[in-house]
Scaffold this motif. Structure first.
Motif, short mmCIF file in Angstrom:
data_model
loop_
_atom_site.label_atom_id
_atom_site.label_comp_id
_atom_site.label_asym_id
_atom_site.label_seq_id
_atom_site.Cartn_x
_atom_site.Cartn_y
_atom_site.Cartn_z
N TRP A 72 0.84 -1.20 0.00
CA TRP A 72 0.00 0.00 0.00
C TRP A 72 0.87 1.25 0.00
O TRP A 72 0.62 2.21 -0.74
CB TRP A 72 -0.92 0.00 1.21
CG TRP A 72 -1.95 1.11 1.18
CD1 TRP A 72 -3.19 1.07 0.63
CD2 TRP A 72 -1.78 2.43 1.70
NE1 TRP A 72 -3.82 2.27 0.79
CE2 TRP A 72 -2.99 3.13 1.44
CE3 TRP A 72 -0.75 3.09 2.37
CZ2 TRP A 72 -3.17 4.46 1.83
CZ3 TRP A 72 -0.93 4.41 2.75
CH2 TRP A 72 -2.14 5.08 2.48
N GLN A 73 1.92 1.24 0.84
CA GLN A 73 2.78 2.42 0.94
C GLN A 73 3.52 2.69 -0.37
O GLN A 73 3.65 3.84 -0.81
CB GLN A 73 3.76 2.23 2.09
CG GLN A 73 3.08 2.17 3.45
CD GLN A 73 4.06 1.99 4.58
OE1 GLN A 73 5.03 2.72 4.70
NE2 GLN A 73 3.82 0.99 5.42
N LEU A 74 4.01 1.63 -1.02
CA LEU A 74 4.68 1.81 -2.31
C LEU A 74 3.69 2.28 -3.37
O LEU A 74 4.02 3.15 -4.18
CB LEU A 74 5.32 0.49 -2.74
CG LEU A 74 6.50 -0.01 -1.90
CD1 LEU A 74 6.88 -1.43 -2.32
CD2 LEU A 74 7.70 0.92 -2.03
N ASN A 80 0.00 4.00 -7.79
CA ASN A 80 -0.44 2.72 -8.33
C ASN A 80 -1.53 2.12 -7.45
O ASN A 80 -1.63 2.43 -6.26
CB ASN A 80 0.72 1.72 -8.39
CG ASN A 80 1.89 2.16 -9.24
OD1 ASN A 80 2.98 1.65 -9.08
ND2 ASN A 80 1.70 3.11 -10.15
N ASP A 81 -2.29 1.22 -8.03
CA ASP A 81 -3.27 0.45 -7.28
C ASP A 81 -2.53 -0.57 -6.42
O ASP A 81 -1.81 -1.42 -6.95
CB ASP A 81 -4.20 -0.27 -8.25
CG ASP A 81 -5.26 -1.12 -7.56
OD1 ASP A 81 -5.22 -1.23 -6.32
OD2 ASP A 81 -6.11 -1.67 -8.26
N PRO A 82 -2.67 -0.51 -5.08
CA PRO A 82 -1.94 -1.45 -4.21
C PRO A 82 -2.23 -2.91 -4.54
O PRO A 82 -1.37 -3.77 -4.36
CB PRO A 82 -2.44 -1.09 -2.81
CG PRO A 82 -2.86 0.33 -2.91
CD PRO A 82 -3.41 0.48 -4.30
N ALA A 83 -3.41 -3.20 -5.06
CA ALA A 83 -3.74 -4.58 -5.41
C ALA A 83 -2.87 -5.09 -6.54
O ALA A 83 -2.60 -6.29 -6.65
CB ALA A 83 -5.21 -4.68 -5.79
N VAL A 85 0.22 -3.82 -7.04
CA VAL A 85 1.61 -3.79 -6.54
C VAL A 85 2.01 -5.16 -6.01
O VAL A 85 3.12 -5.63 -6.27
CB VAL A 85 1.77 -2.71 -5.44
CG1 VAL A 85 3.16 -2.80 -4.80
CG2 VAL A 85 1.53 -1.32 -6.01
N CYS A 86 1.12 -5.81 -5.28
CA CYS A 86 1.45 -7.09 -4.63
C CYS A 86 0.44 -8.17 -5.02
O CYS A 86 -0.62 -8.28 -4.40
CB CYS A 86 1.48 -6.92 -3.12
SG CYS A 86 1.98 -8.40 -2.24
N PRO A 87 0.77 -8.99 -6.02
CA PRO A 87 -0.17 -10.03 -6.44
C PRO A 87 -0.23 -11.24 -5.51
O PRO A 87 -1.21 -11.97 -5.51
CB PRO A 87 0.37 -10.45 -7.82
CG PRO A 87 1.83 -10.11 -7.77
CD PRO A 87 1.93 -8.90 -6.91
#
Length: 216
Positions: A72-74, A80-83, A85-87
């Protein structure tokens, strides 16, 4: 090379703004990778770069309050959409492959590599943050170091500016060199007031010419 306290000057010295992207790793967990990554994203965006942030796998995921997650922070820093960012995220606060196994998932380096590049265009800049230290397990078949090799991006090494950080920094540099990786910069993240007489930046200058950024 002089130690730098100015982020933009350090970024220019590393050459990272002219690269295709960067892999952010660390000497250990909890040394401030995400905080440093956010500052770097902000600096890159001032150069007009469209940054895509990826944290391909994160354990210790807080589904109740996503704002506490690294992803979320990145995502916030990059817009960017945090979703995206981290799959891959898992609940247990353990190493990613062990946390994944508890949920019946097997991660591999090739899958994480593909997840990092998914949807990234030739005009965008890819910033990938690993999990834990450079030699921490990241998938069932590899370490953070293996993902760095697979991505082929220059590496940013983060360490906490504290007593005892010199050995893990130098070990990480040697490990990266043996794998043919370029470490573009080192961030000495000062999270607490230093003890009297400590000067890790000066000490590191005796062993490396890699640009050093000492955070305030």
């Amino acid at each position: 090379m002089d130690v730098m306290s100015d982020l933009q000057a350090w970024l220019a010295a590393t050459g990272l703004a002219r690269a295709r992207g960067v892999f952010v790793t660390a000497t250990d967990t909890g040394v401030g990778k995400t905080w440093v990554g956010r500052q770097v994203i902000g600096a890159l965006r001032t150069h007009g770069l469209d940054v895509v942030a990826r944290k391909p796998v994160e354990s210790g995921w807080n589904a109740v309050d996503m704002t506490t997650t690294d992803a979320w922070q990145l995502g916030q820093a990059a817009g960017n959409d945090p979703a995206q960012v981290c799959p891959y995220h898992f609940h247990a606060p353990l190493s990613p492959p062990r946390a994944a196994a508890l949920e019946g998932v097997t991660l591999n380096i090739a899958t994480l590599q593909q997840a990092c590049w998914a949807g990234v265009t030739g005009q965008q800049y890819l910033l990938v943050e690993g999990a834990g230290g450079f030699y921490s397990p990241l998938a069932a078949d590899g370490l953070n170091a293996d993902l760095a090799v697979a991505l082929g991006l220059p590496v940013l090494l983060v360490t906490e500016d504290r007593v005892g950080c010199l050995s893990p920094v130098l070990l990480s540099l040697e490990a990266a060199q043996r794998r043919g990786l370029q470490i573009a910069g080192i961030a000495l993240n000062r999270r607490n007031p230093p003890p009297f007489g400590m000067d890790n930046a000066a000490d590191l200058q005796a062993f490396t010419t890699i640009p050093l950024w000492q955070t305030a």
